[in-house]
Design an enzyme around this catalytic site. Sequence first.
Site, PDB file in Angstrom:
ATOM      1  N   ASP A 487       0.813  -1.221   0.000  1.00 51.65           N
ATOM      2  CA  ASP A 487       0.000   0.000   0.000  1.00 51.65           C
ATOM      3  C   ASP A 487       0.838   1.259   0.000  1.00 51.65           C
ATOM      4  O   ASP A 487       0.320   2.361  -0.207  1.00 51.65           O
ATOM      5  CB  ASP A 487      -0.870   0.032   1.269  1.00 51.65           C
ATOM      6  CG  ASP A 487      -2.210  -0.640   1.046  1.00 51.65           C
ATOM      7  OD1 ASP A 487      -2.594  -0.806  -0.116  1.00 51.65           O
ATOM      8  OD2 ASP A 487      -2.858  -0.985   2.042  1.00 51.65           O
TER       9      ASP A 487
HETATM   10  C1  GLC Z   1      -0.461   2.469   6.055  1.00 54.88           C
HETATM   11  C2  GLC Z   1       0.335   1.319   6.579  1.00 54.88           C
HETATM   12  C3  GLC Z   1       0.223   0.128   5.682  1.00 54.88           C
HETATM   13  C4  GLC Z   1      -1.216  -0.172   5.423  1.00 54.88           C
HETATM   14  C5  GLC Z   1      -1.988   1.057   4.972  1.00 54.88           C
HETATM   15  C6  GLC Z   1      -3.449   0.705   4.881  1.00 54.88           C
HETATM   16  O1  GLC Z   1       0.024   2.841   4.833  1.00 54.88           O
HETATM   17  O2  GLC Z   1       1.680   1.627   6.680  1.00 54.88           O
HETATM   18  O3  GLC Z   1       0.848  -0.960   6.280  1.00 54.88           O
HETATM   19  O4  GLC Z   1      -1.305  -1.128   4.436  1.00 54.88           O
HETATM   20  O5  GLC Z   1      -1.799   2.113   5.859  1.00 54.88           O
HETATM   21  O6  GLC Z   1      -4.248   1.757   4.552  1.00 54.88           O
HETATM   22  C1  GLC Z   2      -1.262  -3.660   5.592  1.00 56.09           C
HETATM   23  C2  GLC Z   2      -2.522  -3.721   4.766  1.00 56.09           C
HETATM   24  C3  GLC Z   2      -2.361  -4.623   3.581  1.00 56.09           C
HETATM   25  C4  GLC Z   2      -1.107  -4.277   2.819  1.00 56.09           C
HETATM   26  C5  GLC Z   2       0.098  -4.238   3.720  1.00 56.09           C
HETATM   27  C6  GLC Z   2       1.343  -3.807   3.019  1.00 56.09           C
HETATM   28  O1  GLC Z   2      -1.071  -4.873   6.197  1.00 56.09           O
HETATM   29  O2  GLC Z   2      -3.603  -4.164   5.532  1.00 56.09           O
HETATM   30  O3  GLC Z   2      -3.476  -4.546   2.746  1.00 56.09           O
HETATM   31  O4  GLC Z   2      -0.935  -5.214   1.824  1.00 56.09           O
HETATM   32  O5  GLC Z   2      -0.157  -3.380   4.791  1.00 56.09           O
HETATM   33  O6  GLC Z   2       1.335  -2.477   2.662  1.00 56.09           O
END
Ligand code: GLC
Ligand code: GLC
Length: 815
Positions: A487
Site C-alpha cells: 500500500d
Molecule cells: C499504512 C500502513 C500500511 C497499510 C496502509 C493501509 O500505509 O503503513 O501498512 O497497508 O496504511 O491503509
Molecule cells: C497492511 C494492509 C495490507 C497491505 C500491507 C502492506 O497490512 O492491511 O493490505 O498489503 O499493509 O502495505
Amino acid sequence: MRYGHFDDDQREYVIERPDTPLPWINYLGTEAYFGIVSNTGGGYSFYRDARLRRLTRYRYNNAPLDVGGRYVYVRDDATGDYWSPTWQPTPERELDDYECRHGLSYTKIASSRGGIRAETLYFAPLGETLEVWRVRVTNHRDTPAELSLFSSIEFCLWDAQDDATNYQRNFSTGQVEVVDGVIYHKTEYRERRDHFAYFACSEPLAGFDTSREAFLGAYRGWDRPAAVERGSAAGSIAHGWQPIGSHHVRLSLAAGETREVVFLLGYAENPRDAKFDPGSQTLNKTLVRPVIDRWLRPETVEQGLTALKEYWDRLLGGLRVRTPDGDTDRMVNVWNAYQCLVTFNMSRSASFYESGIGRGMGFRDSNQDLLGFVHMVPERARERILDIAATQKETGGAYHQYQPLTKRGNNDIGEGFNDDPLWLILGVAAYLKETGDLALLDEPVPFDNEPGSEVPLYEHLRRSLRYTLERLGPHGLPLIGRADWNDCLNLNCFSDTPGEPFQTTENATGGVAESVFIAGQFVLAAKELAGIAGLLGRDSEEVYFRAAAEKMAGSVAEHGWDGAWFRRAYDFYGNVIGSGENDEGQIFIEPQGMCILGGVGIDDGLAQRALDSVAERLATPHGIVLQQPAYSSYRIELGEISSYPPGYKENAGIFCHTNPWIMIAEAIVGNGDRAFDYYRRLNPSAREEISEVHRCEPYVYAQMIAGKDAPTHGEAKNSWLSGTAAWNFVAITQWILGVRPDFEGLRIDPVLPAGWPGFEVTRSFRGTTYEISVRRAEGATGRVTELLVDGVPVAGNLVPVGAPGAVVRVEAVIG
Ligand code: GLC
Ligand code: GLC
C-alpha cells in the site's frame, strides 16, 4: 527473557508478571459480540462493528499505557485497603502473586493481596451477544474478611469515532436507567437507535454508580476512585457527560471460603415498535431480562464455557501435526490457527494497534485471511467470499475496503489498487480446493451490491483477470494504480502536502507505473482460473487463461528480471525500481516471492538465483526485510514507502506478511532447510525467549519486526491482525509439511529440513479424515517417491478424495 510460558495441554499462554513490555492481548467472542482484553484487564467490547457499535471506551496512545477496561476493585472493608486484581489500574498497589491465562476466546486473570485471592474469568458465550466476568474471591486468611467488590466499565456512546471527537454534542446525550440492579446504557435510544447495553450482577447490590465523575471524583483517575476509597457508591444517575457502570457488592467471607460473583456486559436490540414500556420512555426489558437471568446463573456459565471449549476442539481438530519441532506444533495446532480465526472475525479493525475506527474489511486482506481459516469454517468462508465479491465493480475493479455492518464498499478509500481483484481468484481457488464445492461458482453475485446486477461468481473471476489485462503498461506489465499489495508504494501520487493520505489523494494523470509484483500475481491467478475453467469443462477458456499466464511470464522474464533478482516496478516516468541501477531500494522481497509462487523462473534457474539474492541481501536473524537499501529520504515519486524512517514498516522493515512467500518459494525449488529456517526466525513461540527484544505477544504473529536499519532491530509491532497469520499457516502446513488441498484431492508434497526424520499429520478434508505419516529414507533429500493410501501404492503425490466419514491411512516416503 520470558514473561510467561505456554501451557500446551490447556492451550493457554500463561503470563507470569503483569508488566509485559506491551499489553499482551486476547480476543473474546466468536461471531457477533467481541472484545479485546489485555493481560491487565484493559480493552473494550463491541457488537459486530468496532466503530459503529462500540460498547465501551478505550483510549489509545494513553499514559499510562492501556488504562480503561473491565475492572473489578476489591476493598478490604476492615482496613480500607483496595486494589485491582488485574494489576491495572492500580499498579502502585502491589500484588503478592499474579497470573494471566490467555486461552481460546477467554482470559483468566488471578492474583492475591493480603491473603485475598481473586480470579476473574472473561469470556463471551457462543450464540449470545454478551460477555461474562466470573469473579471468584477466596479468603486465604485464618480470620473472616469483610470485603467490597466494585465493578467498572466506561460506556462508549456507540459510534467510537464520534465519541472521541464530537464532545459539544455527546457531553449532553448520555442516558442510563438502573432497574433491579441492572445498569442499562441507552444513549440515543430515545431517538433512532433500537439497541442498548446492559451491565448486570448476580448479587444484591450495596450500591451503584453510572456517572464517572461521581464514581471517580473530580480530577481523579481509575487508580483511586472516590467510591472505592470511601467504601460506598454514590448511587449516581448519569445525565450526559461520561456514563459508566459500576456495581458495589459486599461479601463476608469466612476463613478459607470462596464466593463467586458473575457480572454480565451485553448488547441487546428491541423491535422498533416495542422499544419502550407502553406510554413511557422507559426501556422495554421483556426480551432482555430472561437472557440476563439465565446467564447470571453459575450453571449456565459453566455450560457456556464447556460449549466454548468444544467449539475450539472442533475447529482445531481438523488439522493436527506432530513434528520434531515443538514450536511448530504449538503454533500450527493452536495459536496460529486461532490467530487466523481472529483475523477472519476482525479483519484489520480492532487490536491494540488498530483502533476499530479506521479500517473496514480489506478486499485483499480478507481474501488472504481466508487462506488460513477456510479449512476450519468453510461455510463461513463461502459467505465471506460472496460478501467480498459483491463489492466488486462491473469493470472488475474492487473497493479497497468495505464496512462489516453494511457490507458496502467504502467510498472514502474507493478503488484503483490494481492487485485487489486478483486476490478474489486466489481466495476462491483456495475455497474450491478445500471443499470441492463448485456450486459456489454459479452463485449469483451483484456488482457494487446493486440489486439486478447479479452474475455468477465465475464471471466475477473472469472480470478480475480482464481488469489486469485491460490495464497494461509500456512493458506489458500491469499498471499499479494507487498501489499494489504494498500500500505504500504510491507511484502515481506525488504528494508534497503534509498529512495528505498517500492512498487516496488524486493520482497524477497519464501515469504508466507498472508492477512486477502484480505481474507475478497475475501469472498465479491466471493459472488458478485456468484450473477452475478446466473443472467446469470450459476448455477454450482454460487455454486462453494459460496463454495469458504464459505471456505475462514472458513479460516478467523480459522486463522484470534484473540479472540476479526480479525487479519491483517501473515508476511514473518509466524508471526501474528494485534494480541494481537504483541507489536505494535495489531489491524488494515481494516480486521474488510472488513471481516464484506464479511459477516464473523455476525451469530456467532464475528462481533459485533470486532466492540466493534474498538470502544474501535481505535476510536477517529476525526475518527477511522488505527491501534494501532502505530509503534514507522522502521520495515524492515513491510515496509512503519513503515516509517511514529506515527499518520500519514498508521501508525495509521485516514486513512479516511477505516472509512466507519466500518460505513457499524455497519449498517450491526444493530447499527445505532454508524454508524452515525462515519459518523459525518468525515463529513467535521460537522467539519467546527474546521477549524483551520482540516485545509483542509470543503466541501470535505481528505485522512487522523492525529491520536491520532500525535502532530497535528485532522489535515487533502491530500484532494479531495481519495477513502474516494466514500465510505462515499456509507456508508451514501446505508447503513445508506439504499437505496441500488441490482441486482433485489432497497433495502430499513435503519439503523437509535435513534434520527431520519425518512427521505426522491428521487432516480432515472434504469429510474424510487422513492419518498421514511421512518418513524420510536414510540420507534422502528429495521429494515424495512412494505413496501408500490404505496400504495401496499410488503414483505421484496426490491422494484422491476419500469416502465421507472414512479414516484413511496415508504413508509417504521421501526418497
Ligand atoms: C499504512 C500502513 C500500511 C497499510 C496502509 C493501509 O500505509 O503503513 O501498512 O497497508 O496504511 O491503509
Ligand atoms: C497492511 C494492509 C495490507 C497491505 C500491507 C502492506 O497490512 O492491511 O493490505 O498489503 O499493509 O502495505
